[in-house]
Design a protein around this motif. Structure first.
Motif, mmCIF file in Angstrom:
data_model
loop_
_atom_site.group_PDB
_atom_site.id
_atom_site.type_symbol
_atom_site.label_atom_id
_atom_site.label_comp_id
_atom_site.label_asym_id
_atom_site.label_seq_id
_atom_site.Cartn_x
_atom_site.Cartn_y
_atom_site.Cartn_z
ATOM 1 N N LEU A 1 0.827 -1.207 0.000
ATOM 2 C CA LEU A 1 0.000 0.000 0.000
ATOM 3 C C LEU A 1 0.860 1.254 0.000
ATOM 4 C CD1 LEU A 1 -2.903 -0.920 2.458
ATOM 5 C CD2 LEU A 1 -2.989 -0.787 -0.035
ATOM 6 N N LEU B 1 1.213 2.672 -3.337
ATOM 7 C CA LEU B 1 -0.014 3.030 -4.045
ATOM 8 C C LEU B 1 -0.553 4.365 -3.525
ATOM 9 C CD1 LEU B 1 -1.747 -0.478 -4.054
ATOM 10 C CD2 LEU B 1 -0.652 0.657 -5.999
ATOM 11 N N PRO B 2 -1.319 5.086 -4.329
ATOM 12 C CA PRO B 2 -1.846 6.399 -3.911
ATOM 13 C C PRO B 2 -3.051 6.271 -2.978
ATOM 14 C CG PRO B 2 -2.595 5.910 -6.131
ATOM 15 C CD PRO B 2 -1.672 4.780 -5.742
ATOM 16 N N VAL B 3 -2.805 5.771 -1.763
ATOM 17 C CA VAL B 3 -3.886 5.618 -0.798
ATOM 18 C C VAL B 3 -3.762 6.683 0.280
ATOM 19 C CG1 VAL B 3 -4.073 3.133 -1.200
ATOM 20 C CG2 VAL B 3 -2.604 3.979 0.651
ATOM 21 N N SER C 1 -4.360 7.194 4.359
ATOM 22 C CA SER C 1 -4.548 6.464 5.612
ATOM 23 C C SER C 1 -4.857 7.464 6.716
ATOM 24 C CB SER C 1 -3.289 5.665 5.962
ATOM 25 O OG SER C 1 -3.488 4.914 7.145
ATOM 26 N N ILE D 1 -7.178 -3.132 -4.998
ATOM 27 C CA ILE D 1 -7.009 -1.856 -5.711
ATOM 28 C C ILE D 1 -6.593 -2.096 -7.157
ATOM 29 C CG2 ILE D 1 -5.540 0.193 -5.823
ATOM 30 C CD1 ILE D 1 -5.641 0.224 -2.728
ATOM 31 N N ASP E 1 -8.659 -0.821 -10.238
ATOM 32 C CA ASP E 1 -8.015 0.039 -11.223
ATOM 33 C C ASP E 1 -8.325 -0.435 -12.642
ATOM 34 O OD1 ASP E 1 -6.282 2.293 -11.751
ATOM 35 O OD2 ASP E 1 -4.777 0.850 -12.401
ATOM 36 N N SER F 1 -13.848 3.130 -6.241
ATOM 37 C CA SER F 1 -13.266 3.640 -4.994
ATOM 38 C C SER F 1 -13.183 2.492 -4.005
ATOM 39 C CB SER F 1 -14.106 4.789 -4.422
ATOM 40 O OG SER F 1 -15.447 4.371 -4.190
ATOM 41 N N TRP G 1 -8.912 4.726 -1.106
ATOM 42 C CA TRP G 1 -8.306 4.841 -2.440
ATOM 43 C C TRP G 1 -9.324 5.464 -3.371
ATOM 44 C CZ3 TRP G 1 -9.674 2.222 -7.108
ATOM 45 C CH2 TRP G 1 -8.779 2.426 -8.159
ATOM 46 N N PRO H 1 -9.078 7.057 -7.143
ATOM 47 C CA PRO H 1 -8.285 7.437 -8.312
ATOM 48 C C PRO H 1 -8.725 8.796 -8.847
ATOM 49 C CG PRO H 1 -9.886 5.766 -8.907
ATOM 50 C CD PRO H 1 -9.955 5.904 -7.415
ATOM 51 N N SER I 1 -7.851 16.844 -3.735
ATOM 52 C CA SER I 1 -6.841 15.896 -3.278
ATOM 53 C C SER I 1 -6.057 16.431 -2.084
ATOM 54 C CB SER I 1 -5.879 15.549 -4.413
ATOM 55 O OG SER I 1 -6.567 14.948 -5.480
#
Length: 556
Positions: A266, A269-271, A273, A449, A453, A462, A500, A502, A513
């Protein structure tokens, strides 16, 4: 000579009160060994004065049990009822002593809803030893005793006299140290929930009262006005995947600052938290229904209600909803929507690859991701065209057998505890086993994810991941979870939340964002789950609360 002596002893007629008081003394002093062990280890009871108070408290416990058992001291009933008390006491002593749990109505609910797999994990040699010593030995003595036969009116008089004397003596013992007793009951409420088997009897009775108060019949309709927001021409329908974690605590996620790399996938990845999230309860039975209620914890826990859940509202709005379970069920949350179990590798329509399930039928959480395209294709196509909400209920980090939750090739932290008797393993090995389960959840979420994706050509996807509750891993000699919420340590209430979204979904949802990232340390709770899923899935209803929506503050 010896045989004659033993024969005479067996032939002596005992009063039912004798058996009742013998059982009360046995259970009070020996059957409550976890309580005395806990008190002996507490600084408040150190020294001679503290030890004297523990002795007085033990006497009070015996008196309470003696008073209770005096009501059961009838010739026909005393042996079966005392046997039941002894049978109850042994497992209570084992679980309280081994894991530090307390017995209340929530814990009784957990026990009633536990399946065979979870029960098997909790068994151990310690339980057998407790049963042998605390139950089998006294039962051998109890059932060898002959009982005298007195008129029922005389027996009633003796039983009532015994009851009154027990209460008077118990009150007298308490009066000797009134200030200490008041302080103990005020500052250490957990001790009162450790007195066996009174704790189980009281909790079961309280649960029965709750059940009686609960409304009967079909659930109350919630969100009757639910509709889907109008989508611009060419806009894609939402695909919301909600992963309900199990027993994951926030502080063991490296995304949240934990020293061990429990989130290696993770982290790439663009998560997002979120680090300050409070659970609705400290057990699945308490948290799960609350998470899917619009009421919020403060109202939900005090209101006996039987209402439709978030999934009912989503389905009423016209979305396709599917619950995939790898646990012991959805606790009523998914009863009226399509739902499947991920623990049946033999099914011909969705056969699972080799290695995802064990010989005992338990599957790793990756099994829920298998053949998702086919599962969606099996749903109502008209609903799918409007949007899909997938809920995955993990096995996650369910204890105490943490080592069973991870495949053999996904155990980065060694050595790990390979036993369900956590108290017999070094704490570092217990935490390694637990951290391995967190690292495996990291892998499962990353896989989810990647699948989501790949759906962006068709949906605006999402992912929300949030655990139902946390876990104690030996802090303050506590293991597992399920403590009363007011008494539970932060580890049992502080849960991870990973999101998550995108770029395409953020644009469709008009989400900023930078704002989403800036809210990482904003206090949140399970109260927001319901309303966040409503907004991400495009459902409009009067029960939606923007102030509880986790992402609403960042919608432009």
């Amino acid at each position: 000579m010896l045989a004659d002596s033993l024969s005479r002893r067996v032939n002596v007629e005992r009063s039912p009160l004798t058996l009742a008081w013998a059982t009360a003394i046995w259970i009070g002093l020996l059957g409550n060994w976890p309580l005395w062990q806990r008190m002996l280890g507490m600084p408040d009871f150190a020294g001679t004065g503290g030890r004297l108070f523990i002795g007085l408290f033990a006497g009070m416990v015996v008196m309470v049990l003696g008073a209770l058992f005096s009501l059961m001291a009838w010739r026909v009933a005393v042996k079966p009822l005392m046997s039941l008390m002894l049978i109850l006491t042994a497992p209570l002593a084992y679980f309280i002593g081994s894991y530090g749990v307390v017995i209340d109505s929530t814990m009784i609910t957990n026990a009633l809803q536990t399946d065979l797999r979870e029960t098997r994990d909790l068994m151990g040699w310690g339980l057998l030893i407790n049963i042998l010593v605390l139950t089998v030995l006294p039962l051998l003595w109890l059932w060898r005793q002959r009982l005298g036969n007195k008129p029922w009116l005389q027996r009633l008089g003796w039983n009532l006299l015994s009851l009154v004397l027990a209460l008077v003596l118990g009150t007298g013992l308490g009066a000797l140290r009134t200030a200490d007793l008041a302080s103990t009951l005020r500052n250490h409420k957990v001790l009162t929930k450790m007195v066996s088997p009174v704790n189980a009897i009281w909790a079961t009775a309280a649960l029965g009262v709750q059940k009686q108060k609960a409304p009967k019949g079909p659930p109350e309709v919630v969100g009757a006005d639910a509709t889907l927001s109008a989508r611009p021409a060419g806009a894609k329908p939402p695909l919301v995947m909600l992963v309900v974690g199990e027993t994951a605590r926030s502080e063991n996620f490296s995304l949240n600052g934990y020293a061990k790399p429990t989130n290696p996938e993770l982290a790439q990845l663009p998560v997002l938290s979120y680090r300050e999230v409070a659970s609705c309860g400290t057990s699945t039975a308490a948290s799960l229904p609350c998470m899917f209620s619009h009421l919020g914890r403060e109202v939900y826990v005090d209101r006996p209600t039987h209402q439709e859940t978030l999934l009912d509202v989503l389905q009423r709005a016209g979305l396709a909803v599917l619950w995939i379970d790898n646990q012991s069920g959805c606790k009523g949350v998914c009863d009226r929507v399509p739902n499947v179990q991920a623990i049946n590798p033999a099914r011909a329509d969705h056969p699972l690859p080799q290695g995802l399930c064990g010989a005992d039928g338990e599957c790793f959480d990756e099994a829920m991701l298998h053949d998702l395209d086919a599962r969606i294709a099996a749903l109502d196509p008209q609903r799918v065209a409007r949007g899909v909400v997938l809920v995955m209920h993990q096995m996650g980090s369910h204890g105490p057998a943490y080592f069973k939750r991870t495949p053999a090739d996904r155990k980065p932290f060694q050595p790990e505890c390979r036993s369900s008797a956590l108290q017999q393993c070094p704490l570092e090995e217990v935490r390694n086993g637990y951290d391995n389960s967190i690292a495996y959840t990291d892998h499962v979420l990353a896989q989810a994810i990647r699948w989501l994706d790949g759906q962006q050509g068709r949906f605006d996807p999402s992912l929300l991941y949030v655990s139902d509750h946390g876990e104690s891993l030996g802090e303050n000699n506590l293991f597992l979870h399920g403590m009363p919420y007011a008494l539970a340590p932060k580890q049992q209430k502080h849960v991870p939340l990973i999101v998550w979204l995108p770029s395409g979904t953020r644009a469709a949802q008009h989400l900023d964002s930078d704002c989403l990232s800036a809210r990482r340390d904003t206090p949140m709770s399970h109260d927001g789950l319901y309303h966040t899923v409503l907004s991400l899935s495009g459902v409009q209803t009067a029960i939606y609360r923007k102030d509880w929506d986790w992402v609403a503050a960042c919608r432009r």
